[in-house]
Design a protein around this motif. Structure first.
Motif, PDB file in Angstrom:
ATOM      1  N   HIS A  15       0.814  -1.221   0.000  1.00 47.29           N
ATOM      2  CA  HIS A  15       0.000   0.000   0.000  1.00 47.29           C
ATOM      3  C   HIS A  15       0.848   1.272   0.000  1.00 47.29           C
ATOM      4  O   HIS A  15       0.324   2.368  -0.120  1.00 47.29           O
ATOM      5  N   LEU A  16       2.163   1.121   0.138  1.00 49.36           N
ATOM      6  CA  LEU A  16       3.052   2.287   0.201  1.00 49.36           C
ATOM      7  C   LEU A  16       3.804   2.478  -1.109  1.00 49.36           C
ATOM      8  O   LEU A  16       4.295   1.524  -1.699  1.00 49.36           O
ATOM      9  N   ALA A  17       3.909   3.719  -1.540  1.00 48.35           N
ATOM     10  CA  ALA A  17       4.752   4.071  -2.684  1.00 48.35           C
ATOM     11  C   ALA A  17       6.169   4.376  -2.205  1.00 48.35           C
ATOM     12  O   ALA A  17       7.145   4.064  -2.875  1.00 48.35           O
ATOM     13  N   ARG A  98      11.609  11.543  11.672  1.00 45.90           N
ATOM     14  CA  ARG A  98      10.170  11.346  11.518  1.00 45.90           C
ATOM     15  C   ARG A  98       9.927  10.659  10.182  1.00 45.90           C
ATOM     16  O   ARG A  98      10.693  10.824   9.234  1.00 45.90           O
ATOM     17  N   VAL A  99       8.849   9.913  10.120  1.00 49.11           N
ATOM     18  CA  VAL A  99       8.513   9.165   8.912  1.00 49.11           C
ATOM     19  C   VAL A  99       7.211   9.697   8.330  1.00 49.11           C
ATOM     20  O   VAL A  99       6.223   9.844   9.046  1.00 49.11           O
ATOM     21  N   LYS A 100       7.239  10.000   7.042  1.00 51.95           N
ATOM     22  CA  LYS A 100       6.024  10.410   6.339  1.00 51.95           C
ATOM     23  C   LYS A 100       5.750   9.341   5.278  1.00 51.95           C
ATOM     24  O   LYS A 100       6.580   9.102   4.401  1.00 51.95           O
ATOM     25  N   HIS A 101       4.615   8.686   5.403  1.00 48.43           N
ATOM     26  CA  HIS A 101       4.233   7.638   4.465  1.00 48.43           C
ATOM     27  C   HIS A 101       3.629   8.251   3.203  1.00 48.43           C
ATOM     28  O   HIS A 101       2.798   9.155   3.280  1.00 48.43           O
ATOM     29  N   MET A 102       4.045   7.746   2.067  1.00 51.88           N
ATOM     30  CA  MET A 102       3.504   8.144   0.772  1.00 51.88           C
ATOM     31  C   MET A 102       2.744   6.924   0.256  1.00 51.88           C
ATOM     32  O   MET A 102       3.352   5.885  -0.020  1.00 51.88           O
ATOM     33  N   PHE A 103       1.442   7.037   0.157  1.00 53.96           N
ATOM     34  CA  PHE A 103       0.613   5.893  -0.175  1.00 53.96           C
ATOM     35  C   PHE A 103       0.517   5.690  -1.684  1.00 53.96           C
ATOM     36  O   PHE A 103       0.484   6.657  -2.455  1.00 53.96           O
ATOM     37  N   ALA A 104       0.475   4.430  -2.089  1.00 55.84           N
ATOM     38  CA  ALA A 104       0.332   4.079  -3.488  1.00 55.84           C
ATOM     39  C   ALA A 104      -1.067   4.446  -3.959  1.00 55.84           C
ATOM     40  O   ALA A 104      -2.032   4.326  -3.202  1.00 55.84           O
TER      41      ALA A 104
END
Length: 106
Positions: A15-17, A98-104
């Motif tokens: 689900h992550l890009a 810090r982590v920033k998720h980039m969603f697919a």
């Protein structure tokens, strides 16, 4: 346990890009993409962020354990595994990413 076995225990990341790593000032220090050669690191960093809330020195220590034999290779060959080198630096120098998720997107 070997890295391949450890990966099987981590949450899936389809689900992550990508994941963006941000320093204390909000500056982007790295991007780990969901592509061959980086997907394993994406899974590791995603797991660490979920477990610890950020990539802290404690999270980094756990990450080095997960990378298993690749951690040993990274120590012997600085620069070969930048995502492992980053964790090793956090253990020694401290700090938090810090982590920033980039969603697919389908």
């Amino acid at each position: 346990m070997a890295f391949a076995e450890n990966l099987k225990q981590l949450p899936k990341v389809s689900h992550l890009a990508a994941i963006r790593l941000l320093d204390a000032d909000g500056n982007e220090v790295a991007v780990i993409e969901n592509k061959p050669g980086q997907a394993g690191s994406l899974a590791v960093y995603n797991h660490l962020a979920q477990t610890f809330g950020a990539i802290t020195p404690d999270a980094a220590r756990k990450g080095l354990e997960i990378y298993a034999e690749h951690t040993v290779d990274a120590q012997a060959n600085p620069g070969k595994h930048p995502n492992i080198d980053r964790l090793a630096a956090l253990v020694v120098e401290g700090g938090t990413l810090r982590v920033k998720h980039m969603f697919a997107v389908d």
